[in-house]
Design an enzyme around this catalytic site. Structure first.
Site, PDB file in Angstrom:
ATOM      1  N   THR A  42     -17.212 -23.561  -2.802  1.00 33.97           N
ATOM      2  CA  THR A  42     -17.320 -24.723  -1.379  1.00 33.97           C
ATOM      3  C   THR A  42     -18.527 -24.259  -1.696  1.00 33.97           C
ATOM      4  OG1 THR A  42     -16.553 -23.466  -0.488  1.00 33.97           O
ATOM      5  CG2 THR A  42     -14.658 -24.870  -0.980  1.00 33.97           C
ATOM      6  N   TYR A  93     -22.504 -46.731  -6.194  1.00 35.75           N
ATOM      7  CA  TYR A  93     -21.421 -46.046  -7.254  1.00 35.75           C
ATOM      8  C   TYR A  93     -22.785 -45.355  -8.210  1.00 35.75           C
ATOM      9  CZ  TYR A  93     -16.594 -46.363  -8.248  1.00 35.75           C
ATOM     10  OH  TYR A  93     -15.308 -46.027  -8.013  1.00 35.75           O
ATOM     11  N   ARG A 143     -18.394 -30.928   3.267  1.00 31.53           N
ATOM     12  CA  ARG A 143     -16.950 -30.114   2.093  1.00 31.53           C
ATOM     13  C   ARG A 143     -17.732 -30.744   0.616  1.00 31.53           C
ATOM     14  NH1 ARG A 143     -13.928 -29.186   6.491  1.00 31.53           N
ATOM     15  NH2 ARG A 143     -12.612 -28.622   4.706  1.00 31.53           N
ATOM     16  N   GLU A 183     -21.242 -43.494 -11.258  1.00 29.11           N
ATOM     17  CA  GLU A 183     -20.864 -42.401 -12.804  1.00 29.11           C
ATOM     18  C   GLU A 183     -22.025 -41.986 -13.808  1.00 29.11           C
ATOM     19  OE1 GLU A 183     -18.166 -44.992 -13.963  1.00 29.11           O
ATOM     20  OE2 GLU A 183     -16.528 -44.909 -12.441  1.00 29.11           O
ATOM     21  N   ASP A 218     -14.689 -17.225  -8.467  1.00 35.31           N
ATOM     22  CA  ASP A 218     -14.594 -18.554  -7.239  1.00 35.31           C
ATOM     23  C   ASP A 218     -15.359 -17.634  -6.316  1.00 35.31           C
ATOM     24  OD1 ASP A 218     -13.596 -20.097  -5.693  1.00 35.31           O
ATOM     25  OD2 ASP A 218     -11.689 -20.519  -5.812  1.00 35.31           O
ATOM     26  N   LYS A 264     -17.954 -23.506   3.594  1.00 27.26           N
ATOM     27  CA  LYS A 264     -18.047 -22.659   4.356  1.00 27.26           C
ATOM     28  C   LYS A 264     -19.328 -21.488   4.460  1.00 27.26           C
ATOM     29  CE  LYS A 264     -13.635 -22.582   1.790  1.00 27.26           C
ATOM     30  NZ  LYS A 264     -13.164 -22.767   0.535  1.00 27.26           N
TER      31      LYS A 264
HETATM   32  N1  PLP Z   1     -11.453 -21.173  -3.930  1.00 27.58           N
HETATM   33  C1  PLP Z   1     -11.106 -20.327  -2.767  1.00 27.58           C
HETATM   34  C2  PLP Z   1     -11.152 -19.155  -2.907  1.00 27.58           C
HETATM   35  C3  PLP Z   1     -11.291 -21.067  -1.188  1.00 27.58           C
HETATM   36  O1  PLP Z   1     -10.778 -20.044  -0.610  1.00 27.58           O
HETATM   37  C4  PLP Z   1     -11.106 -22.801  -1.382  1.00 27.58           C
HETATM   38  C5  PLP Z   1     -10.767 -23.373  -0.109  1.00 27.58           C
HETATM   39  O2  PLP Z   1     -10.249 -22.164   0.649  1.00 27.58           O
HETATM   40  C6  PLP Z   1     -10.794 -23.572  -2.532  1.00 27.58           C
HETATM   41  C7  PLP Z   1     -11.163 -22.993  -3.362  1.00 27.58           C
HETATM   42  C8  PLP Z   1     -10.711 -25.246  -2.509  1.00 27.58           C
HETATM   43  O3  PLP Z   1     -11.437 -25.330  -1.630  1.00 27.58           O
HETATM   44  P1  PLP Z   1     -11.536 -26.513  -1.053  1.00 27.58           P
HETATM   45  O4  PLP Z   1     -10.601 -26.766   0.334  1.00 27.58           O
HETATM   46  O5  PLP Z   1     -12.494 -27.736  -0.798  1.00 27.58           O
HETATM   47  O6  PLP Z   1     -10.581 -27.450  -1.826  1.00 27.58           O
END
Ligand code: PLP
Length: 428
Positions: free
Chosen positions: A222, A50, A231, A52, A196, A225
């Site tokens: 993320t 843990y 993950r 935090e 994002d 990918k």
């Molecule tokens: N943002 C985008 C553009 C995504 O394509 C994805 C997932 O496919 C996410 C956020 C979310 O990721 P997670 O599945 O890890 O929550």
């Protein structure tokens, strides 16, 4: 092989999944095969701890080792991207996005993102997601002819809505993003700009696509990918954005934006960080810093472009007529097939894709008119441009003869034979 003895049920399922991954062709654009080193870190004793809080400011004792793990992940991430701030604790991309919006918006504030049906993500304001429930969400679109983001429409919508934040970045957009155009629009209405980069982050890491960090106030991603890690999620800020974006109280005291973001992850939206996953992120970030990853990232794009061209040559409609990144969208309307049907047919020959809406789709998100195809995972397996026509031809044969079970069985066998040239996890 302790798992085998202690829990044969789970062990057998893991083996089945390993076989599935080894035999088939993985074309889901958001997936990849992480290294065994990453998996070892994720499966380590760090899962027991843990922690935090943040390195050197925790709410638990015994964090002297995990402090170093987390700091290592942050330091490596800062070498990959031109950033001044990184938070490596988000459990997923969605958690990173939730925390960011929690940090910078109040309930009822407006957000302008890409429509889900045009390639956007659920967390960018979809009504079925927290982002669309908590905030007033509005959407921009792509041009119906070119499939490219309609920047004039983004500007119009921004003027009309006056959003507090504009998000650029998508789950199914095959072209590069003009962050300068987005920033100009954001500045014209006083909005934050958030990128994002969950999908193309690994390509941005090697400067193969435009740089969002110089223009966007916030960048989330993320890690599983194109970054090819475990993950998880990350939140970052480029070098120029720490302040003056901090919040001023009535006495004029400024709270640094990095502090606001950290607080939004913990205690705002998460509890204890997953230090075993953060260790896996550190390993993946170390891999990204090697020259081998640059070759890999370039190959991802070459493969996607070769695949798109091969489909176009066979008469398929590829949205936007090609790709700049790791993915392409096939519009199957001219083939009289829905995305749902195509996904199921390809599953029969062990090619994994996902159904996906195409711009201006008239089918529901559950049926769709297209499939999304990505090359990060097959590139990890070592496939190159010369191998793409084999894959595209098998896809075409299966879609064209989908009622012929014997033929599909033969295609599947030829795919298994082909993929044996590209071993995956031979050590396991
Ligand atoms: N943002 C985008 C553009 C995504 O394509 C994805 C997932 O496919 C996410 C956020 C979310 O990721 P997670 O599945 O890890 O929550």
């Amino acid at each position: 092989m302790i798992l085998k003895k202690s829990d044969a049920d789970v062990f057998n399922l893991v083996q089945l999944e390993l076989k599935r991954q080894q035999n088939g062709v993985e074309l889901i654009a958001s997936e990849n095969f992480t290294s065994i080193a990453v998996m070892e870190a994720v499966g380590s004793v760090l899962t027991n701890k843990y922690a935090e809080g943040y390195p050197n400011r925790r709410y638990y004792g015994g964090c002297e080792v995990v402090d170093q793990v987390e700091q290592l992940a942050i330091d490596r991430l800062k070498k990959i991207f031109p950033i001044a701030y990184a938070n490596v604790q988000p459990h997923s991309g969605s958690q990173a996005n939730a925390a960011l919006l929690f940090a910078i918006l109040k309930p009822g504030d407006a957000i302008l993102g890409m429509d889900l049906s045009m390639g956007g993500h659920l967390t960018h304001g979809s009504p079925v997601n927290f982002s669309g429930n908590t905030y007033r969400s509005h959407f921009y679109r792509v041009d119906s002819e070119t499939g490219l983001i309609d920047y004039n429409y983004v500007a119009e919508q921004a003027k009309k809505i006056k959003p507090q934040v504009i998000v650029c970045g998508a789950s199914a957009y095959s072209r590069d993003i003009d962050y300068i155009a987005f920033r100009n629009i954001a500045d014209s209405v006083g909005a934050f700009l958030w990128a994002d980069i969950a999908h193309p982050a690994g390509l941005i890491a090697k400067k193969l696509l435009n740089d969002p960090f110089a223009h966007c106030h916030f960048v989330t991603s993320t890690t599983h990918k194109t970054l090819r890690g475990p993950r998880g999620g990350i939140i970052m800020m480029g070098k120029d954005f720490e302040n003056p974006w901090g919040r001023k109280d009535t006495k004029g005291k400024v709270t640094m934006m990095s502090y606001i973001l950290d607080m939004a992850i913990f205690p705002g939206t998460q509890g204890g960080p997953l230090e075993h996953v953060i260790a896996g992120k550190a390993v993946a970030f170390g891999e990204i810093l090697t020259p081998a990853f640059e070759i890999y990232a370039k190959q991802i794009i070459k493969n996607a472009q070769a695949m798109a061209q091969s489909f176009i040559n066979m008469g398929y409609k590829v949205v936007s007529n090609g790709t700049d990144n790791h993915l392409l969208l096939l519009d199957l309307r001219s083939k009289q097939l829905t995305g749902k049907e195509a996904e199921a047919i390809l599953q029969k020959i062990d090619i994994t894709t996902n159904k996906n809406m195409v711009p201006y789709d008239t089918q529901s998100p559950f049926i769709t008119s297209g499939i999304r195809i990505g090359t990060p995972a097959i590139t990890t397996r070592g496939l190159q441009e010369k191998d793409m026509p084999f894959i595209t031809e098998k896809i075409d044969q299966a879609l064209s003869h989908h009622s012929d079970d014997k033929r599909l069985e033969d295609i599947k066998k030829s795919i298994h034979d082909f993929m044996r040239q590209f071993p995956l996890y031979p050590e396991l």
